[in-house]
Design an enzyme around this catalytic site. Structure first.
Site, PDB file in Angstrom:
ATOM      1  N   GLU A 255      38.307 -46.423  17.190  1.00  0.00           N
ATOM      2  CA  GLU A 255      39.510 -46.907  16.507  1.00  0.00           C
ATOM      3  C   GLU A 255      40.319 -47.750  17.491  1.00  0.00           C
ATOM      4  OE1 GLU A 255      43.533 -45.071  14.417  1.00  0.00           O
ATOM      5  OE2 GLU A 255      42.682 -44.152  16.208  1.00  0.00           O
TER       6      GLU A 255
ATOM      7  N   ASP B 257      39.093 -41.543  18.511  1.00  0.00           N
ATOM      8  CA  ASP B 257      40.488 -41.794  18.183  1.00  0.00           C
ATOM      9  C   ASP B 257      41.138 -42.643  19.278  1.00  0.00           C
ATOM     10  OD1 ASP B 257      42.842 -41.028  16.463  1.00  0.00           O
ATOM     11  OD2 ASP B 257      43.536 -40.220  18.378  1.00  0.00           O
TER      12      ASP B 257
END
Length: 549
Positions: free
Chosen positions: A281, A213
């Site tokens: 990401e 993330d």
């Protein structure tokens, strides 16, 4: 053919790695399958549905966070990295996920949120106690400016300042997201080692990799320099809605720091003995592709990254995709992308781009033909549209903050639909945590299994088609061209060469086929057959050919 854009990307290695070209299926565990009737999906629910996922033909699953958490941001605020929140089950339940997936031939990737924790994590509880405790430097703390205001102008993705005053230490702490999500200090060696130990814990437990993330948010500028303003003409809504002032800054100092590469190398070294892979990401509206290229270059950084170009609101055209591939070739040609059109953070692409069924099929096929790996978001294979969640049912703090101009992420997070005629579409015997619409009921798995023309079967055919052709899995992409609504490119690996042409428009179009002997493939995907060196493409129709001889 009048070429608008041409590009070529060359692969760096011939050896096949499991992640290179893999199709990864994202599970949002709160919304996949509830096994105990509390209205929230859980790990045993995932175990129950893994055979369905295997039936799609995908290579791996990515499971969004299930760690111990106060759920202020639904698991992306971690209070214990090495345990399962009771809402989702137990470590034994996770072991069942691993063993069941392995028996079905599926890899398991889990979502690691390393940039920040919950303010209820024991690390932060200790860090905020005073300025001298052993973890005092584990988070990003700063003294106020002389007038008492925050130390710089950094902004939170969720609105307002990225700094929150803490009366215990009489300092500000940094939070890129909610105030309850303090950022870890990656300039502290002990923090890096603790996070590497988290990765080791899950690798030892059997995971095959990680989705990382906000991978470019890990390291902040040590000097805490303010970000410069961003000119209005350069602003876009790739990672934040236009109503968010976060878009008014060029984020040079609060993220995207060069020291991040050193940590990524350390993480790659931890993963290497396990044959594990990571997909990062990259959350940046201006430099996402460039950062993706930096983070995946060579053999010692990340395996894959994804930026937000195909997750944005801009409806892709033949020209825009050709330009995108040209930019990837320029800034990330030696790296490896992981493409996605939908996920848990954006409006589902069926609604975002207002796609007809024919257009949705074309984009699904195109995704399986692009160079890189691919992520599918649960329900994407059913053609699920975005749900309009009433304000009183909203759960997402992001949507609550910016309603109604931005309605948040709940509309793409509603529960998976399994049985068209069952209570709550077979997701739960209790009241689901988000509402399920009648339109979604009609698109349930049970309704589509018996319909050969349903989106579910098209996705199965497209995934199988990708796996049959090594050129599509890991080959180079060459000669990307756009002519009107027609996008054309070649995929090449060893002796195999595949020609891909897509009509991305409503009108009939044609494409001239290069000289040589070509055989039609992808008939199950409605591939057009050329005649006399020309293929006539109907609306949203592909032409897929393999060079013969």
């Amino acid at each position: 053919m009048n070429s608008m854009t041409q590009t070529s990307v060359t692969g760096t290695r011939a050896q096949r790695e499991w992640w290179r070209g893999a199709v990864i299926y994202q599970i949002y565990p709160r919304s996949y399958q509830d096994s105990n009737g509390d209205g929230v999906g859980d790990l045993l629910g995932i175990v129950e549905r893994l055979p369905y996922i295997a039936s799609l033909g995908v290579d791996a699953v990515w499971i969004s966070p299930f760690f111990t958490s106060p759920m202020k941001d639904f698991g992306y605020d971690v209070a214990d990295y090495c345990d399962v929140d009771p809402m989702f089950g137990s470590l034994a339940d996770f072991d069942a996920v691993i063993s069941t997936a392995r028996a079905l031939g599926l890899k398991v990737m889990i979502d690691l949120v390393l940039s920040h924790t919950s303010d209820q994590h024991p690390w932060f509880v200790e860090s905020r106690r005073d300025r001298t405790n052993p973890k005092a430097n584990w988070y990003v703390w700063a003294d106020p400016a002389p007038d008492g205001t925050p130390p710089n102008n950094w902004l939170s993705m969720f609105g307002g300042s990225a700094w929150h005053w803490d009366s215990r230490r009489c300092q500000y702490y940094m939070h890129n997201f909610l105030t309850s999500q303090p950022d870890l200090n990656f300039h502290e060696p002990e923090v890096q080692e603790a996070l590497l130990n988290v990765a080791r814990f899950w690798l030892e437990r059997g995971v095959n990799g990680f989705r990382l993330d906000t991978i470019n948010f890990y390291v902040h500028d040590k000097q805490l320099r303010s970000n410069p303003p961003l000119a209005p003409e350069r602003r876009n809504d790739k990672i934040a809605p236009m109503v968010n002032p976060y878009n008014h800054q060029e984020h040079l100092y609060d993220k995207n720091q060069p020291e991040n590469l050193d940590f990524l190398r350390r993480l790659r070294a931890v993963m290497a003995p396990y044959d594990a892979a990571a997909v990062g990401e990259v959350g940046d509206a201006q430099r996402g592709l460039e950062i993706m290229g930096q983070y995946t270059a060579g053999n010692d950084l990340m395996h894959m990254c994804y930026a937000f170009e195909l997750l944005s609101n801009d409806h892709p055209s033949a020209s825009s995709i050709a330009c995108l591939m040209a930019e990837v070739a320029r800034v990330a040609g030696e790296g490896w992308a992981c493409w996605a059109m939908s996920n848990h953070d954006v409006v589902r692409h069926i609604s975002r781009w207002d796609l007809s069924p024919a257009a949705a099929r074309a984009f699904a096929t195109l995704l399986m033909c692009l160079r890189g790996s691919a992520c599918l978001y649960q329900g994407e294979e059913l053609g699920l549209p975005e749900v309009e969640v009433p304000y009183e049912d909203l759960q997402d703090p992001y949507g609550i903050e910016f309603w109604p101009e931005f309605k948040g992420r709940d509309g793409c997070r509603t529960p998976m639909v399994w049985e068209a005629d069952a209570l709550n579409a077979g997701f739960s015997t209790g009241r689901p945590w988000l509402p399920i619409t009648l339109e979604h009921h009609r698109l349930a798995v049970s309704a589509q299994e018996s319909d050969p023309a349903a989106p579910l079967h098209h996705y199965r055919r497209a995934i199988a088609f990708r796996h049959v052709h090594d050129a599509l899995m890991q080959g180079d992409i060459r000669d990307v061209t756009a002519d009107g609504d027609v996008l054309t490119f070649r995929r090449v690996s060893g002796q195999e060469e595949v020609l891909c042409a897509f009509n991305l428009g409503e009108a009939t179009a044609h494409v001239t086929i290069p000289e040589g002997r070509w055989e039609v493939i992808g008939a199950e995907l409605n591939s057009a057959a050329p005649r006399d060196g020309v293929a006539l493409l109907g609306r949203w129709q592909p032409c897929l050919l393999v060079r013969a001889g």
